[in-house]
Enzyme design. Sequence first.
Site, short mmCIF file in Angstrom:
data_model
loop_
_atom_site.label_atom_id
_atom_site.label_comp_id
_atom_site.label_asym_id
_atom_site.label_seq_id
_atom_site.Cartn_x
_atom_site.Cartn_y
_atom_site.Cartn_z
N ARG A 14 -34.87 73.69 -123.53
CA ARG A 14 -33.94 72.60 -122.98
C ARG A 14 -33.90 71.60 -124.12
O ARG A 14 -34.97 71.08 -124.26
CB ARG A 14 -34.34 72.09 -121.80
CG ARG A 14 -34.26 73.13 -120.52
CD ARG A 14 -32.70 73.28 -120.23
NE ARG A 14 -31.78 72.51 -120.17
CZ ARG A 14 -31.43 72.22 -118.55
NH1 ARG A 14 -31.45 73.20 -117.61
NH2 ARG A 14 -30.36 71.09 -118.56
N LYS A 53 -28.85 76.91 -124.51
CA LYS A 53 -27.38 77.95 -123.86
C LYS A 53 -27.33 79.06 -124.57
O LYS A 53 -28.36 79.83 -124.87
CB LYS A 53 -26.35 76.93 -123.86
CG LYS A 53 -26.25 75.67 -123.14
CD LYS A 53 -24.94 74.99 -122.74
CE LYS A 53 -24.81 74.02 -121.75
NZ LYS A 53 -25.08 72.84 -122.44
N THR A 72 -26.45 71.82 -127.84
CA THR A 72 -27.71 72.01 -126.81
C THR A 72 -28.44 73.33 -127.60
O THR A 72 -27.88 74.07 -128.33
CB THR A 72 -27.38 72.04 -125.62
OG1 THR A 72 -26.50 73.41 -125.35
CG2 THR A 72 -26.56 71.10 -124.74
N GLU A 77 -42.89 58.33 -132.41
CA GLU A 77 -41.54 57.46 -132.72
C GLU A 77 -41.11 57.34 -134.14
O GLU A 77 -42.00 57.12 -135.04
CB GLU A 77 -41.50 56.19 -131.94
CG GLU A 77 -41.58 55.89 -130.34
CD GLU A 77 -41.61 54.66 -129.76
OE1 GLU A 77 -42.05 53.67 -130.64
OE2 GLU A 77 -41.60 54.60 -128.66
N ASP A 81 -18.14 68.64 -129.91
CA ASP A 81 -19.17 69.26 -128.90
C ASP A 81 -19.21 70.74 -128.78
O ASP A 81 -18.38 71.04 -127.90
CB ASP A 81 -19.04 68.37 -127.62
CG ASP A 81 -20.11 68.58 -126.64
OD1 ASP A 81 -20.85 69.57 -126.86
OD2 ASP A 81 -20.05 67.91 -125.60
N TYR A 91 -47.20 61.04 -129.32
CA TYR A 91 -46.17 60.13 -129.63
C TYR A 91 -45.65 60.02 -130.99
O TYR A 91 -46.60 60.18 -131.98
CB TYR A 91 -46.62 58.81 -129.19
CG TYR A 91 -46.09 58.20 -127.79
CD1 TYR A 91 -44.57 58.15 -127.73
CD2 TYR A 91 -46.58 58.21 -126.42
CE1 TYR A 91 -43.79 57.85 -126.60
CE2 TYR A 91 -45.91 57.81 -125.46
CZ TYR A 91 -44.57 57.73 -125.75
OH TYR A 91 -43.71 57.35 -124.34
N1 DSN Z 1 -21.85 71.05 -117.82
C1 DSN Z 1 -23.12 71.83 -118.01
C2 DSN Z 1 -22.73 73.07 -118.15
O1 DSN Z 1 -21.71 73.62 -118.83
O2 DSN Z 1 -23.30 73.90 -117.15
C3 DSN Z 1 -23.75 71.55 -119.18
O3 DSN Z 1 -23.75 70.24 -119.53
#
Ligand code: DSN
Length: 422
Positions: A244, A238, A235, A65, A209, A63
């Site tokens: 993740r 990807k 993210t 925080e 984003d 933990y």
């Molecule tokens: N919407 C998901 C995708 O692009 O597969 C990711 O958030």
Amino acid sequence: MGRPGSEFYGADPAALARGDPEVAGVLREELGRVRGRLQLIASENFASPAVLAALGSVLGNKYAEGYPGGRFHAGCEAADRVERLAVQRAKELFGAEHVNVQPYSGSTANLAAFVALLRPRDTVLAMELSHGGHLTHGSRSNFSGRWFDVVSYGVRRDTETIDYDEVRDLALRHRPDMIICGAAAYPRTIDFAVFRGIADEVGAWLLADVAHEIGLIAGGAAPSPVPYADVVTFTTHKSLRGPRGGGILCTSEVAGRVDRAVFPFVQGGPLMNVVAAKAVAFGEALRPEFRVYAAQVVANAKALVQALAEEDLRPVTGGTDTHMALVDVRDAGTTGVAAETNCAQAGIVLNRNTVPYDPEPPRVASGLRLGTPCVTTQGMGVPEMKEIASLVARAARDPGAITSVAERVARLTAGHPAYPPG
Ligand code: DSN
């Protein structure tokens, strides 16, 4: 050092097999699925063994925080070191003034960005979900559409690309407090400078984003929004090929607001094993090999799109600049859901997707979205993309071809295994 993982108790498959053979069996099955099929989900990738080891490490117990040097739990020396490493590497990679590596996902990163910059019921201008936007950009079924007044822009009917004149007109008419650029199913480069200009004209914050393209940006294969946006969300799992999770890059001006939005407003304790794995992934992305990888992801997507077009699977926007192929399957006489199902039966994993102005609902959809991050990680190149396009087209069109396509998929994946044994 004894058995694998004993040095710091990182991921130890033998311990899982001994401790819980049932779950170990499920994971073995998943590895078999991944190795035996073509993974073309545009938002997925294969994280390295080093990333997976950090994810499975003792830091998952901790933990912590707060932020490095200012935690609300004792014993955070290692947590502080690893979070500082992650932040420092991300700053070097993206040239950002400030980085927050704690978001659990891209969605919580976006929630934190909204919290940092807006008050409930403020107005947001963002891309329409059915034209390629994301759930967190204003869908009524999400916090963004429920708690904020969202005005949507779309793509032009003729070019299927963003209509910057429409974005500007909407901004002048609705005077949004924040404009979002970035999408989940848009295969073209987004002009961040134009969005910045529009945001400045109406006094709006600009949120970019780049959850999908962040790995391409890291590898120099796509333009960066960092010089233009107040806040950039992303993210790590990807195209960046990490664990993740999510992250935020922002200017010094909003750094304090962003950090307070992530913790304590949106989240509690950070997942420190994931933060460690993010540090590993940023380190990997700083290496020259990652630039080669990112360029190949885009080259593969371009080859895939061109070959799909030759098979009557019409590329939305006429092509791609990214890791993604978005194709309209109507000319091939099928629907998104039927094509997705046939492909899945043939061992090709991809997802149906709406195309702009789609007459079908999302559960049916008229398109397919394919991505090249996984197959590129497996070492596939342009010749394999041509073969994949032909397999996708055959399976999508003709359920009778599923068995023979599945045999070719098996040969292709055997030649380029994900997580090669040994
Ligand atoms: N919407 C998901 C995708 O692009 O597969 C990711 O958030």
